[in-house]
Design a protein around this motif. Structure first.
Motif, PDB file in Angstrom:
ATOM      1  N   SER A 139      -9.304 -94.381  -3.336  1.00 41.95           N
ATOM      2  CA  SER A 139     -10.729 -94.453  -3.657  1.00 41.95           C
ATOM      3  C   SER A 139     -11.028 -95.470  -4.759  1.00 41.95           C
ATOM      4  O   SER A 139     -12.099 -96.072  -4.765  1.00 41.95           O
ATOM      5  N   LYS A 140     -10.111 -95.697  -5.679  1.00 43.15           N
ATOM      6  CA  LYS A 140     -10.343 -96.666  -6.760  1.00 43.15           C
ATOM      7  C   LYS A 140     -10.554 -98.075  -6.223  1.00 43.15           C
ATOM      8  O   LYS A 140     -11.340 -98.843  -6.763  1.00 43.15           O
ATOM      9  N   PHE A 141      -9.822 -98.421  -5.165  1.00 42.24           N
ATOM     10  CA  PHE A 141      -9.889 -99.768  -4.615  1.00 42.24           C
ATOM     11  C   PHE A 141     -10.648 -99.826  -3.298  1.00 42.24           C
ATOM     12  O   PHE A 141     -10.851-100.903  -2.750  1.00 42.24           O
ATOM     13  N   ASN A 142     -11.014 -98.660  -2.790  1.00 40.76           N
ATOM     14  CA  ASN A 142     -11.704 -98.564  -1.505  1.00 40.76           C
ATOM     15  C   ASN A 142     -10.900 -99.272  -0.410  1.00 40.76           C
ATOM     16  O   ASN A 142     -11.430-100.017   0.390  1.00 40.76           O
ATOM     17  N   LYS A 143      -9.584 -99.027  -0.422  1.00 43.83           N
ATOM     18  CA  LYS A 143      -8.668 -99.644   0.545  1.00 43.83           C
ATOM     19  C   LYS A 143      -7.699 -98.588   1.062  1.00 43.83           C
ATOM     20  O   LYS A 143      -7.500 -97.549   0.444  1.00 43.83           O
ATOM     21  N   LYS A 144      -7.081 -98.911   2.192  1.00 40.91           N
ATOM     22  CA  LYS A 144      -6.053 -98.034   2.744  1.00 40.91           C
ATOM     23  C   LYS A 144      -4.693 -98.492   2.236  1.00 40.91           C
ATOM     24  O   LYS A 144      -4.462 -99.676   2.028  1.00 40.91           O
ATOM     25  N   ALA A 145      -3.785 -97.521   2.048  1.00 41.47           N
ATOM     26  CA  ALA A 145      -2.447 -97.810   1.543  1.00 41.47           C
ATOM     27  C   ALA A 145      -1.437 -96.940   2.277  1.00 41.47           C
ATOM     28  O   ALA A 145      -1.793 -95.943   2.900  1.00 41.47           O
ATOM     29  N   VAL A 146      -0.170 -97.318   2.168  1.00 44.55           N
ATOM     30  CA  VAL A 146       0.923 -96.587   2.810  1.00 44.55           C
ATOM     31  C   VAL A 146       1.648 -95.766   1.743  1.00 44.55           C
ATOM     32  O   VAL A 146       1.972 -96.272   0.673  1.00 44.55           O
ATOM     33  N   LEU A 161      -0.273-100.922  -1.513  1.00 44.24           N
ATOM     34  CA  LEU A 161      -1.576-101.450  -1.124  1.00 44.24           C
ATOM     35  C   LEU A 161      -1.405-102.955  -0.966  1.00 44.24           C
ATOM     36  O   LEU A 161      -1.432-103.690  -1.941  1.00 44.24           O
ATOM     37  N   GLY A 162      -1.152-103.409   0.260  1.00 46.19           N
ATOM     38  CA  GLY A 162      -0.851-104.826   0.481  1.00 46.19           C
ATOM     39  C   GLY A 162       0.516-105.137  -0.110  1.00 46.19           C
ATOM     40  O   GLY A 162       1.511-104.531   0.255  1.00 46.19           O
ATOM     41  N   ASN A 163       0.563-106.052  -1.078  1.00 47.99           N
ATOM     42  CA  ASN A 163       1.815-106.394  -1.748  1.00 47.99           C
ATOM     43  C   ASN A 163       2.014-105.599  -3.030  1.00 47.99           C
ATOM     44  O   ASN A 163       3.025-105.747  -3.694  1.00 47.99           O
ATOM     45  N   ILE A 164       1.065-104.767  -3.388  1.00 53.21           N
ATOM     46  CA  ILE A 164       1.084-104.068  -4.673  1.00 53.21           C
ATOM     47  C   ILE A 164       1.531-102.629  -4.474  1.00 53.21           C
ATOM     48  O   ILE A 164       1.033-101.930  -3.598  1.00 53.21           O
TER      49      ILE A 164
END
Length: 175
Positions: A139-146, A161-164
């Motif tokens: 929710s902090k980045f409004n992105k999906k992560a694994v 989250l991507g490369n992070i």
């Protein structure tokens, strides 16, 4: 006649000096030519060595690329094999994923106070829902992560989250 003798005494040493100097110059010229010949030979050897070094570097680069490609192929094969095994037996995979979390959950709930039990139950249900490899919404980045790792004792989750890679609290992610 005396004049000729006088000239011969004066000119003869000068003539000999000129001949001696000429011989020295010839020797220096011969030595200079030898040095030039050696320099040319060294230059040719240097050019050949540089070419061989470039060829060797190129062959080493290709060899490394080939080794990396072979390693990637092996890793890909192993990954595909594990994915096929996991897809073939989803029940075994879900039991295997749940089993490492069970002891941690038991120790986590036994350490909590009665006041914290309500939030613990929510966290336990969230932890059980979050498994390695799942996609979650940060929710902090409004992105999906694994999900990479779940640590229920600290109520933390490691996601990529991507490369992070981020270590977040369980409350920061939504399934």
């Amino acid at each position: 006649d005396d004049y000729c003798r006088l000239l011969s005494y004066v000119l003869l040493p000068l003539y000999l000096q000129v001949i001696e100097d000429t011989e020295k110059l010839k020797q220096k010229l011969h030595e200079a030519r030898r040095h030039i010949k050696l320099a040319r030979e060294l230059h040719r050897n240097l050019v050949v060595s540089e070419r061989r070094i470039r060829e060797h570097a190129t062959s080493q680069r290709y060899r490394k690329i080939q080794e990396i490609s072979d390693g990637v192929g092996v890793a890909r094969s192993l990954l595909h094999k594990k994915v096929r095994q996991r897809r073939a037996s989803p029940i075994l995979a879900s039991k295997a994923d749940d089993s490492p979390l069970q002891p941690k959950m038991a120790s986590f709930s036994s350490q909590s106070t009665p006041k914290d039990r309500d939030t613990t139950m929510v966290s336990e249900s969230n932890v059980k829902k979050r498994q390695l490899g799942d996609m979650v919404h940060v929710s902090k980045f409004n992105k999906k992560a694994v999900v990479l790792k779940v640590d229920p004792s600290k109520e933390e989750i490691l996601v990529q989250l991507g490369n992070i890679k981020l270590k977040l609290t369980l409350a920061d992610v939504v399934i």
